[in-house]
Write a protein that holds these residues in place. Structure first.
Motif, PDB file in Angstrom:
ATOM      1  N   HIS A  73       3.281  -5.579   4.254  1.00  0.00           N
ATOM      2  CA  HIS A  73       2.660  -4.513   5.040  1.00  0.00           C
ATOM      3  C   HIS A  73       3.504  -4.219   6.266  1.00  0.00           C
ATOM      4  O   HIS A  73       3.983  -5.120   6.936  1.00  0.00           O
ATOM      5  CB  HIS A  73       1.242  -4.909   5.464  1.00  0.00           C
ATOM      6  N   ASP A 114       0.825  -1.205   0.000  1.00  0.00           N
ATOM      7  CA  ASP A 114       0.000   0.000   0.000  1.00  0.00           C
ATOM      8  C   ASP A 114       0.863   1.261   0.000  1.00  0.00           C
ATOM      9  O   ASP A 114       2.003   1.236   0.457  1.00  0.00           O
ATOM     10  CB  ASP A 114      -0.917   0.008   1.228  1.00  0.00           C
ATOM     11  N   GLU A 174       0.331   5.490   9.277  1.00  0.00           N
ATOM     12  CA  GLU A 174       0.220   4.041   9.350  1.00  0.00           C
ATOM     13  C   GLU A 174       1.561   3.412   8.958  1.00  0.00           C
ATOM     14  O   GLU A 174       1.933   2.381   9.478  1.00  0.00           O
ATOM     15  CB  GLU A 174      -0.897   3.516   8.431  1.00  0.00           C
ATOM     16  N   GLU A 190      -5.801   2.044   0.185  1.00  0.00           N
ATOM     17  CA  GLU A 190      -6.099   0.904   1.059  1.00  0.00           C
ATOM     18  C   GLU A 190      -6.948   1.350   2.232  1.00  0.00           C
ATOM     19  O   GLU A 190      -7.768   0.584   2.730  1.00  0.00           O
ATOM     20  CB  GLU A 190      -4.799   0.255   1.561  1.00  0.00           C
ATOM     21  N   GLU A 191      -6.749   2.586   2.691  1.00  0.00           N
ATOM     22  CA  GLU A 191      -7.523   3.055   3.843  1.00  0.00           C
ATOM     23  C   GLU A 191      -9.011   3.168   3.504  1.00  0.00           C
ATOM     24  O   GLU A 191      -9.847   3.186   4.397  1.00  0.00           O
ATOM     25  CB  GLU A 191      -6.982   4.406   4.339  1.00  0.00           C
ATOM     26  N   HIS A 243       2.526   3.339   5.417  1.00  0.00           N
ATOM     27  CA  HIS A 243       2.451   2.858   4.037  1.00  0.00           C
ATOM     28  C   HIS A 243       3.532   3.471   3.139  1.00  0.00           C
ATOM     29  O   HIS A 243       3.551   3.185   1.941  1.00  0.00           O
ATOM     30  CB  HIS A 243       1.080   3.176   3.435  1.00  0.00           C
TER      31      HIS A 243
END
Ligand SMILES: [Zn+2]
Length: 542
Positions: free
Chosen positions: A203, A113, A141, A178-179, A143
């Protein structure tokens, strides 16, 4: 920069093994020699990993708007000889990069992502809340790191494939939005992965990890419900208005009553994206955005269908109409390949965790104290290979649309240790390590594992076949993939357009400039690590 000494070792070993029946032993010895070599090659590319990680961090782009990220990454891959396709599967910020050698078989895809989190702008390496630009989006996050893992692994394996005449195709792709669970079902539907033998997803995490079988992630549908009423002066003639906002609030309230009767695994949440313009105008339109999560397709659809009925009921009660119900994101609960996970786990054990410095540990401890936790630093041991989870005992959790990919071809998710334990997720705190040595070392270690697994898949002559046997005979023996999206649903590429339009030019001066600075911490003038001597909760308690 790239080492070549290992090839001589591999060839000598090959020559020594000429007795009948030793073909497998020869294969193993050659593979092992190339694995040693690729580990040294990836290690020598630490600078490239760091630059990619820092660059994507500085872009801080939200889902469906990852255009700087696209330009930068496809630039690297095009220069390295990959064939680039932009705007894949109807998503302008999506792309693929493909390179083939010899017969082109097998085809191994590498995905991760690339999108960020709203309002999570944060100075890296600072163990408390301090934004680069307050309220701006950021990588809350992590990413920003997965493409460095995949690209550095792929470029080094490509070099070996060319030199050694190894057949195969590398297909690199980004998890867009992706979120919003917004892209992967569309990649699948539109054939982006047709012909792919194995999909290696990766990930960010606080440790290495990989699992096989039914994952613990929830399936999900994300949908927006739009109501339409009639506007009127809220004070002069309110009786002539029909409020779309009233319908929206009744629907939300109905869902709150339903919540009592849902299973423990269920998770649902909503935001109001349009609640009208101003109080003295009866809202003509109103839109509420729900995520419905449950363990599988059938249970998610039960929630979604119940919500559709509530929307109709709310419209009836208010004399309004349900204007639109739009599915804008979805995810199956993932099921990961046992043979590929086992190969990946063996490689995790071979690579091991990075050596964390005292500074790395001090940053982790500082943040954990800041968040009111016992300081526990960074992991020192890799976890176990995780097997299937039991959906009937699930207590719910997050989702990832890699699930849709995993039900269409053998897939695993490699978790690599580029973040630190303690953050709540989707939060500024999770961005703190993501342009520091923690992320750089963790991503480099991830790239090593990914490179080793690529060599297994291209050379061991068994894992790809075993992966398909598992996929056909076990994983999909009883479960058939039914996409949540229809054949006419379109990706919600308009999402986050307005937020990025507001922020992009303000963020541009903070883009990482590798010509002038060695790393992003240096560019921002941050001393690493910067932590409070005492957590703020104590300082404030006077
Ligand atoms: Zn994620």
């Amino acid at each position: 920069m790239r080492l070549t000494s290992g090839s001589a070792v591999a060839l000598t070993t090959l020559a020594a093994l000429t007795s009948p029946g030793s073909i497998q032993a020869q294969t193993d010895a050659r593979l092992d020699g190339l694995k040693d070599e690729v580990l040294e090659m990836v290690e020598a590319d630490g600078k490239m990993v760091q630059e990619i990680v820092d660059m994507l961090f500085s872009f801080g782009e939200l889902g469906f708007q990852e255009f700087e990220t696209q330009r930068y990454l496809t630039g690297i891959l095009e220069e390295a000889g990959f064939e680039i396709e932009l705007g894949v599967a109807g998503m302008p910020s999506a792309w693929t990069a493909r390179w083939s050698n010899g017969t082109g078989e097998p085809v191994i895809a590498l995905g991760s992502d690339v999108d960020g989190i709203p309002q999570s702008s944060q100075k890296p390496g600072v163990g408390y809340r301090e934004a680069i630009l307050p309220m701006a989006p950021g990588h809350g996050e992590g990413h920003n790191s997965g493409q460095a893992v995949n690209i550095v692994a792929a470029l080094n394996v490509k070099e070996l494939m060319e030199r050694e005449g190894i057949n195969g195709t590398l297909l690199i792709w980004p998890g867009i939005a992706e979120e919003q669970l917004g892209s992967k079902a569309f990649f699948v539907r539109d054939g982006t992965f047709d012909g792919v033998d194995v999909n290696l997803f990766t990930h960010v995490s606080a440790n290495f990890g990989v699992s096989w079988g039914q994952s613990g992630s929830n399936a999900l549908v994300s949908a927006q419900f739009r109501f339409r009423g009639e506007t009127a002066h809220s004070a002069v003639s309110p009786w002539r208005g029909r409020s779309a906002l009233d319908a929206l609030m009744l629907m939300a309230q109905a869902w709150e009553f339903k919540r009592e009767h849902l299973r423990p695994a269920e998770r649902s949440h909503y935001v109001i994206v349009d609640g009208g313009d101003q109080p003295n105008v009866v809202p003509q339109t109103a839109t509420i955005w729900f995520y419905f999560r449950e363990v599988d397709y059938a249970l998610v659809m039960e929630s979604y269908n119940a919500a559709k009925q509530m929307a109709e009921g709310a419209a009836l009660m208010t004399g309004t109409q349900v204007d639109t119900i739009m599915t804008i994101g979805s995810a199956w609960s993932a099921h990961f390949s046992k043979p590929v996970a086992e190969a990946t786990y063996a490689n995790i054990q071979r690579v091991g965790l990075p050596e964390w410095s005292q500074d790395d540990i001090a940053l982790a401890n500082g943040l954990q104290l800041e968040l009111g936790q016992d300081p526990r630093g960074l992991p020192t041991e890799v976890g176990d290979l995780r097997g299937p989870s039991d959906p009937s005992r699930s207590l719910g959790g997050g989702s990832d649309d890699i699930g849709d990919v995993s039900w269409n071809m053998p897939t695993v998710t490699l978790n690599y240790p580029a973040n630190m334990p303690g953050g709540p997720g989707h939060n500024w705190a999770n961005g703190i390590p993501m342009a520091t040595p923690i992320a750089h070392k963790g991503s480099l270690a991830g790239a090593k594992v990914q490179a080793l697994t690529l060599l297994d898949l291209f050379l061991d002559g068994e894992t790809v076949d075993a992966a398909w046997a598992y996929f056909n005979d076990e994983q999909t023996a009883e479960t058939r993939y039914t996409p949540f999206i229809s054949s006419t649903d379109q990706p919600a590429i308009w999402l986050n357009e307005d937020i990025m339009a507001q922020w992009r030019e303000k963020m541009r001066p903070y883009y990482f400039d590798p010509d002038r600075y060695d790393n992003y911490l240096e560019q921002l003038g941050i001393e690493y690590p910067t932590v409070r001597s005492r957590p703020i909760s104590e300082e404030d308690s006077s």
